[in-house]
Structures are given as structure tokens and as C-alpha cells.
Design an enzyme around this catalytic site. Sequence first.
Site, PDB file in Angstrom:
ATOM      1  N   GLY A   8       0.826  -1.220   0.000  1.00  0.00           N
ATOM      2  CA  GLY A   8       0.000   0.000   0.000  1.00  0.00           C
ATOM      3  C   GLY A   8       0.849   1.255   0.000  1.00  0.00           C
ATOM      4  N   ILE A   9       2.069   1.156  -0.539  1.00  0.00           N
ATOM      5  CA  ILE A   9       3.000   2.301  -0.487  1.00  0.00           C
ATOM      6  C   ILE A   9       2.515   3.488  -1.324  1.00  0.00           C
ATOM      7  N   THR A  10       1.651   3.224  -2.321  1.00  0.00           N
ATOM      8  CA  THR A  10       1.157   4.322  -3.157  1.00  0.00           C
ATOM      9  C   THR A  10      -0.017   5.065  -2.516  1.00  0.00           C
ATOM     10  N   LEU A  85      -0.160  -2.129   4.717  1.00  0.00           N
ATOM     11  CA  LEU A  85      -1.106  -1.008   4.575  1.00  0.00           C
ATOM     12  C   LEU A  85      -2.060  -1.204   3.406  1.00  0.00           C
ATOM     13  N   ALA A  86      -1.812  -2.180   2.564  1.00  0.00           N
ATOM     14  CA  ALA A  86      -2.654  -2.364   1.373  1.00  0.00           C
ATOM     15  C   ALA A  86      -4.049  -2.838   1.782  1.00  0.00           C
ATOM     16  N   ALA A  87      -5.048  -2.268   1.152  1.00  0.00           N
ATOM     17  CA  ALA A  87      -6.428  -2.697   1.403  1.00  0.00           C
ATOM     18  C   ALA A  87      -7.349  -2.049   0.389  1.00  0.00           C
ATOM     19  N   SER A  89      -9.823   0.089   0.894  1.00  0.00           N
ATOM     20  CA  SER A  89      -9.954   0.800   2.168  1.00  0.00           C
ATOM     21  C   SER A  89     -11.203   1.674   2.253  1.00  0.00           C
ATOM     22  N   TYR A 100     -14.536  -8.887  -3.127  1.00  0.00           N
ATOM     23  CA  TYR A 100     -13.211  -8.355  -3.453  1.00  0.00           C
ATOM     24  C   TYR A 100     -12.561  -7.778  -2.189  1.00  0.00           C
ATOM     25  N   SER A 134      -8.272  -0.951  12.165  1.00  0.00           N
ATOM     26  CA  SER A 134      -9.061   0.268  11.983  1.00  0.00           C
ATOM     27  C   SER A 134     -10.101   0.447  13.086  1.00  0.00           C
ATOM     28  N   GLU A 136     -12.933   1.182  12.466  1.00  0.00           N
ATOM     29  CA  GLU A 136     -14.154   0.570  11.913  1.00  0.00           C
ATOM     30  C   GLU A 136     -14.464  -0.753  12.614  1.00  0.00           C
ATOM     31  N   TYR A 158     -16.101  -4.004   4.855  1.00  0.00           N
ATOM     32  CA  TYR A 158     -14.725  -3.560   5.135  1.00  0.00           C
ATOM     33  C   TYR A 158     -14.365  -3.834   6.597  1.00  0.00           C
TER      34      TYR A 158
HETATM   35  P1  NAP Z   1      -5.421   4.251   0.699  1.00  0.00           P
HETATM   36  O1  NAP Z   1      -4.930   5.642   0.462  1.00  0.00           O
HETATM   37  O2  NAP Z   1      -6.717   3.832   0.161  1.00  0.00           O
HETATM   38  O3  NAP Z   1      -4.272   3.257   0.195  1.00  0.00           O
HETATM   39  C1  NAP Z   1      -4.520   1.887   0.026  1.00  0.00           C
HETATM   40  C2  NAP Z   1      -3.311   1.259  -0.617  1.00  0.00           C
HETATM   41  O4  NAP Z   1      -3.563  -0.134  -0.845  1.00  0.00           O
HETATM   42  C3  NAP Z   1      -2.960   1.862  -2.005  1.00  0.00           C
HETATM   43  O5  NAP Z   1      -1.572   1.913  -2.143  1.00  0.00           O
HETATM   44  C4  NAP Z   1      -3.560   0.840  -2.947  1.00  0.00           C
HETATM   45  O6  NAP Z   1      -2.948   0.821  -4.221  1.00  0.00           O
HETATM   46  C5  NAP Z   1      -3.235  -0.437  -2.187  1.00  0.00           C
HETATM   47  N1  NAP Z   1      -4.003  -1.575  -2.654  1.00  0.00           N
HETATM   48  C6  NAP Z   1      -5.339  -1.678  -2.816  1.00  0.00           C
HETATM   49  N2  NAP Z   1      -5.669  -2.880  -3.293  1.00  0.00           N
HETATM   50  C7  NAP Z   1      -4.521  -3.561  -3.470  1.00  0.00           C
HETATM   51  C8  NAP Z   1      -4.203  -4.845  -3.966  1.00  0.00           C
HETATM   52  N3  NAP Z   1      -5.149  -5.688  -4.389  1.00  0.00           N
HETATM   53  N4  NAP Z   1      -2.897  -5.232  -3.994  1.00  0.00           N
HETATM   54  C9  NAP Z   1      -1.924  -4.366  -3.599  1.00  0.00           C
HETATM   55  N5  NAP Z   1      -2.169  -3.129  -3.141  1.00  0.00           N
HETATM   56  C10 NAP Z   1      -3.457  -2.731  -3.077  1.00  0.00           C
HETATM   57  O7  NAP Z   1      -5.484   3.967   2.284  1.00  0.00           O
HETATM   58  P2  NAP Z   1      -4.751   4.736   3.495  1.00  0.00           P
HETATM   59  O8  NAP Z   1      -5.660   5.789   3.990  1.00  0.00           O
HETATM   60  O9  NAP Z   1      -3.379   5.040   3.133  1.00  0.00           O
HETATM   61  O10 NAP Z   1      -4.779   3.591   4.603  1.00  0.00           O
HETATM   62  C11 NAP Z   1      -3.723   2.653   4.714  1.00  0.00           C
HETATM   63  C12 NAP Z   1      -4.236   1.422   5.454  1.00  0.00           C
HETATM   64  O11 NAP Z   1      -4.716   1.788   6.737  1.00  0.00           O
HETATM   65  C13 NAP Z   1      -5.384   0.708   4.756  1.00  0.00           C
HETATM   66  O12 NAP Z   1      -5.248  -0.669   5.023  1.00  0.00           O
HETATM   67  C14 NAP Z   1      -6.621   1.251   5.479  1.00  0.00           C
HETATM   68  O13 NAP Z   1      -7.668   0.319   5.404  1.00  0.00           O
HETATM   69  C15 NAP Z   1      -6.076   1.385   6.878  1.00  0.00           C
HETATM   70  N6  NAP Z   1      -6.691   2.416   7.717  1.00  0.00           N
HETATM   71  C16 NAP Z   1      -6.790   3.697   7.233  1.00  0.00           C
HETATM   72  C17 NAP Z   1      -7.324   4.680   8.053  1.00  0.00           C
HETATM   73  C18 NAP Z   1      -7.451   6.092   7.581  1.00  0.00           C
HETATM   74  O14 NAP Z   1      -8.203   6.853   8.196  1.00  0.00           O
HETATM   75  N7  NAP Z   1      -6.718   6.513   6.553  1.00  0.00           N
HETATM   76  C19 NAP Z   1      -7.731   4.347   9.372  1.00  0.00           C
HETATM   77  C20 NAP Z   1      -7.579   3.046   9.805  1.00  0.00           C
HETATM   78  C21 NAP Z   1      -7.041   2.086   8.986  1.00  0.00           C
HETATM   79  P3  NAP Z   1      -3.446   1.818  -5.404  1.00  0.00           P
HETATM   80  O15 NAP Z   1      -2.684   3.099  -5.189  1.00  0.00           O
HETATM   81  O16 NAP Z   1      -3.043   1.063  -6.620  1.00  0.00           O
HETATM   82  O17 NAP Z   1      -4.926   1.987  -5.250  1.00  0.00           O
HETATM   83  O1  G4F Z   2     -14.432   9.548   4.908  1.00  0.00           O
HETATM   84  P1  G4F Z   2     -15.193   8.281   5.027  1.00  0.00           P
HETATM   85  O2  G4F Z   2     -15.491   7.542   3.779  1.00  0.00           O
HETATM   86  O3  G4F Z   2     -14.408   7.405   6.080  1.00  0.00           O
HETATM   87  P2  G4F Z   2     -14.822   6.141   6.976  1.00  0.00           P
HETATM   88  O4  G4F Z   2     -16.006   5.455   6.459  1.00  0.00           O
HETATM   89  O5  G4F Z   2     -14.889   6.609   8.387  1.00  0.00           O
HETATM   90  O6  G4F Z   2     -13.561   5.186   6.757  1.00  0.00           O
HETATM   91  C1  G4F Z   2     -12.240   5.690   6.829  1.00  0.00           C
HETATM   92  O7  G4F Z   2     -11.780   5.623   8.163  1.00  0.00           O
HETATM   93  C2  G4F Z   2     -11.671   4.285   8.687  1.00  0.00           C
HETATM   94  C3  G4F Z   2     -11.190   4.415  10.141  1.00  0.00           C
HETATM   95  O8  G4F Z   2     -12.288   4.598  10.983  1.00  0.00           O
HETATM   96  C4  G4F Z   2     -10.692   3.515   7.834  1.00  0.00           C
HETATM   97  F1  G4F Z   2     -10.509   2.270   8.357  1.00  0.00           F
HETATM   98  C5  G4F Z   2     -11.193   3.450   6.409  1.00  0.00           C
HETATM   99  O9  G4F Z   2     -10.212   2.778   5.606  1.00  0.00           O
HETATM  100  C6  G4F Z   2     -11.374   4.866   5.877  1.00  0.00           C
HETATM  101  O10 G4F Z   2     -10.104   5.467   5.771  1.00  0.00           O
HETATM  102  O11 G4F Z   2     -16.599   8.577   5.764  1.00  0.00           O
HETATM  103  C7  G4F Z   2     -16.672   9.229   7.014  1.00  0.00           C
HETATM  104  C8  G4F Z   2     -18.132   9.519   7.346  1.00  0.00           C
HETATM  105  C9  G4F Z   2     -19.044   8.299   7.207  1.00  0.00           C
HETATM  106  O12 G4F Z   2     -19.907   8.270   8.299  1.00  0.00           O
HETATM  107  C10 G4F Z   2     -19.838   8.553   5.937  1.00  0.00           C
HETATM  108  O13 G4F Z   2     -21.138   7.995   5.929  1.00  0.00           O
HETATM  109  O14 G4F Z   2     -18.616  10.469   6.402  1.00  0.00           O
HETATM  110  C11 G4F Z   2     -19.896  10.069   5.983  1.00  0.00           C
HETATM  111  N1  G4F Z   2     -20.174  10.673   4.676  1.00  0.00           N
HETATM  112  C12 G4F Z   2     -21.166  11.581   4.419  1.00  0.00           C
HETATM  113  N2  G4F Z   2     -21.181  11.910   3.126  1.00  0.00           N
HETATM  114  C13 G4F Z   2     -19.521  10.429   3.524  1.00  0.00           C
HETATM  115  C14 G4F Z   2     -20.159  11.204   2.545  1.00  0.00           C
HETATM  116  N3  G4F Z   2     -18.462   9.640   3.250  1.00  0.00           N
HETATM  117  C15 G4F Z   2     -17.995   9.632   1.971  1.00  0.00           C
HETATM  118  N4  G4F Z   2     -16.919   8.870   1.675  1.00  0.00           N
HETATM  119  N5  G4F Z   2     -18.604  10.356   0.964  1.00  0.00           N
HETATM  120  C16 G4F Z   2     -19.693  11.155   1.198  1.00  0.00           C
HETATM  121  O15 G4F Z   2     -20.220  11.797   0.305  1.00  0.00           O
END
Ligand code: NAP
Ligand code: G4F
Length: 340
Positions: A8-10, A85-87, A89, A100, A134, A136, A158
Site C-alpha cells: 500500500g506504499i502508493t 497497509l494495502a487494502a 480501504s 473483493y 481500523s 471501523e 470492510y
Molecule cells: P489508501 O490511500 O486507500 O491506500 C490503500 C493502498 O492499498 C494503495 O496503495 C492501494 O494501491 C493499495 N491496494 C489496494 N488494493 C490492493 C491490492 N489488491 N494489492 C496491492 N495493493 C493494493 O489507504 P490509506 O488511507 O493510506 O490507509 C492505509 C491502510 O490503513 C489501509 O489498510 C486502510 O484500510 C487502513 N486504515 C486507514 C485509516 C485512515 O483513516 N486513513 C484508518 C484506519 C485504517 P493503489 O494506489 O493502486 O490503489
Molecule cells: O471519509 P469516510 O469515507 O471514512 P470512513 O467510512 O470513516 O472510513 C475511513 O476511516 C476508517 C477508520 O475509521 C478507515 F478504516 C477506512 O479505511 C477509511 O479510511 O466517511 C466518514 C463519514 C461516514 O460516516 C460517511 O457515511 O462520512 C460520511 N459521509 C457523508 N457523506 C460520507 C459522505 N463519506 C464519503 N466517503 N462520501 C460522502 O459523500
Amino acid sequence: MKRALVTGITGQDGSYLAEFLIARGYEVHGIVRRSSAAGAQRIEHLRRETLGPAPRLVLHDGDMADGSGLARIVREVRPAEVYNLAAQSHVGVSFDQPTYTADVTAVGALRLLEAIRDQQEATGEQIRFYQASSSELYGRVASTPQDESTPFHPRSPYGVAKLYAHWITINYRESYGLFSCCGILFNHESPRRGESFVTRKITRAATRIKVGLQEKLRLGNLDARRDWGFAGDYVEAMWLMLQQPTPSEYVIATDETHSVREFCEMAFARLGLDYRDHVEIDPRYFRPAEVDLLRGSAAKARRELGWSPSVNFSTLVGMMVDEDLQIAAAERDHPPRTSM
Ligand code: NAP
Ligand code: G4F
């Protein structure tokens, strides 16, 4: 030189983590999945900066759906630390693509753990493993704030996939003695956040509205509350977990909660706008099951890792709005050309 492998480096976190590790002297290897378009913009600067006879950033083609490929990369790289970190997400997308999401986000973690277990057994060299769990997992929350002892009740495909990855990570520690940690990270954002997550969707739209490129922003549930921190702070916590004498689980959060509506109010107000003039509710963005409230206590991380967040809610909103305003102004002044 320590070698780290990052899946998930990208992504948002992958790019901050790669910067963080390179700055600490690591050789960083990243797994990138195949795409027909250039997909590594977030780490392009690192690629340029670290070019040379012994590059500090090395990218490998791979996919979390392909276990044999992951095993080959782990064998070739021989990492001391692996950050998974890949997911898939996106919570909303997981309702449309549940199988998927399970394959990549849940079984993908298992494939990587199997590769690490085999490699560790073959070489006798320890590999420390970080799993991106997460908030979540908490879903329909049992108590607030949530900490490491709060029961899990995920509310999306998820969240359920992340629950599997969380427990299989702990299971491999208990079964095979792997040094495997889970960071239960609450929402963390940045100017590099993907544009379909709500915070970036708001800051992109508000700034485009400000410069006259757009009029309306369509959103779903404005009443959902999240604990939003800064991604740059959170990747340091990932690294700190792998430097401890024993592996464990840690909540990483700010202990503050705000609604999506408050995020809108603050982002539009920074631009001298009233969100009520521009935001429209669109049922398409409501989820079949919602997580209403998240607020995390990172007391254990403060105590054991010495970690605390450096960016609060208003600074985070300001940082995202300011960067997106520059992007919007550039879009207005130099509209992108599409090639034939
Ligand atoms: P992100 O920006 O969506 O990045 C996800 C990464 O996973 C991207 O590099 C993506 O590649 C890669 N990926 C997706 N499907 C893949 C596959 N089939 N094989 C290999 N790589 C794949 O997510 P992030 O916000 O950086 O989050 C990083 C991790 O933390 C994720 O696992 C997410 O679920 C978790 N997390 C995030 C948050 C948050 O608030 N950001 C909170 C809790 C947990 P592409 O660039 O090709 O799409
Ligand atoms: O920004 P969101 O899509 O993030 P969400 O669902 O909290 O998930 C993110 O955080 C998780 C950690 O708690 C990660 F694990 C996960 O990978 C991801 O990074 O939505 C935040 C809130 C939700 O309640 C959603 O229903 O915003 C609400 N929302 C309202 N309007 C919306 C929208 N979300 C999105 N994406 N788009 C809307 O138009």
C-alpha cells in the site's frame, strides 16, 4: 541499513511512512499493483530524490490477491520489518464489492503472514509485522471513548474484513511466535487523502466552489462523528509499535470527535463561505449500516510508545483547505487538456 517492506506504499499512509522510514535511514521496498495509468504520484518525489546506484526506495510489482507473488517478494527483499497497509480501504465501496474487499483486505493479510512465517522459518531471521487495523472494528460502539478493551461490532464488509485481518495477525503471534502488531487507527487525513473520502471530498469541492469551478457538493450523512487526526503523525506510531520489546495492539487517535457537518462548516468558513449554501444531501452516499460515533483513547500509546498527536482538528482542516485551494486555483488557471 534496515530494510522495510511496505504494502500500500502508493496510498496516503504508504507515502508518509516511506518518507518517515527513508529519513530514518531505512532502505524501503514497496509493493505496487499493476494499473493501466500512472498510479504512484504520492511517492514520485521520493523516487526522484532517492535515485542513484543504491536506491533507497525500490518498487516491486505485486498484488494482495497473489500469494505466490507476495512470497517471492518477501524472499527477495528479506525485510526486517513489514508494514501491511494495502487494502480496499473505502467503507462505502465495500458494500458494493464485499467479496473483493474480503479477498484483498482480509485474506491478503493472511497471504502476507504466510509468506513471512515461511521466510522466518527458512532463514531464522525475525521479521516484525505491522497490520493496519481500523476503528471501523468498533462499528456500533459499546462505549466511548473506544480503547483496546472495547468490544468490536463492525458495520460494513470492510470492517468485517479488517476484523479477520486483525485476529489472524494476533493468531500468528500466538501460534507461531511472530512479532506481529496491530495499530487500531482512527480516521487520519491529510492533503494526500483520497478524494472519495469525506474530508478530502469536502476540501476539494469547497475550494473549487471558491474559485468558481463548481457550485454544489453532494454528501450523505452529515451527522456521523469521527475522530480525525493527521496521517503524518499516525505513521510514526506504526513504526514505534515495531520498535517495542514485545508486540501488542494500540489505539491511535486524538480523543476528539467532530461531525461531518462540523468539518463542512469549518472548511467552508475558512474560505469565507457558508456550507449551507452549497451542500446538498444525496441519498446515494448513505450506507446500508452506518458507524455513528468514533472517539478513541490513545492512552496506552502515550504511555508505552510515548506517542501523541501534534495536529488538532482545526489545524488539519486548515492544512487541507489551504493545499486544495492552490490545486483549485491551478486548475482554474491551467485547465487540464485531454489527449485524443
Ligand atoms: P489508501 O490511500 O486507500 O491506500 C490503500 C493502498 O492499498 C494503495 O496503495 C492501494 O494501491 C493499495 N491496494 C489496494 N488494493 C490492493 C491490492 N489488491 N494489492 C496491492 N495493493 C493494493 O489507504 P490509506 O488511507 O493510506 O490507509 C492505509 C491502510 O490503513 C489501509 O489498510 C486502510 O484500510 C487502513 N486504515 C486507514 C485509516 C485512515 O483513516 N486513513 C484508518 C484506519 C485504517 P493503489 O494506489 O493502486 O490503489
Ligand atoms: O471519509 P469516510 O469515507 O471514512 P470512513 O467510512 O470513516 O472510513 C475511513 O476511516 C476508517 C477508520 O475509521 C478507515 F478504516 C477506512 O479505511 C477509511 O479510511 O466517511 C466518514 C463519514 C461516514 O460516516 C460517511 O457515511 O462520512 C460520511 N459521509 C457523508 N457523506 C460520507 C459522505 N463519506 C464519503 N466517503 N462520501 C460522502 O459523500
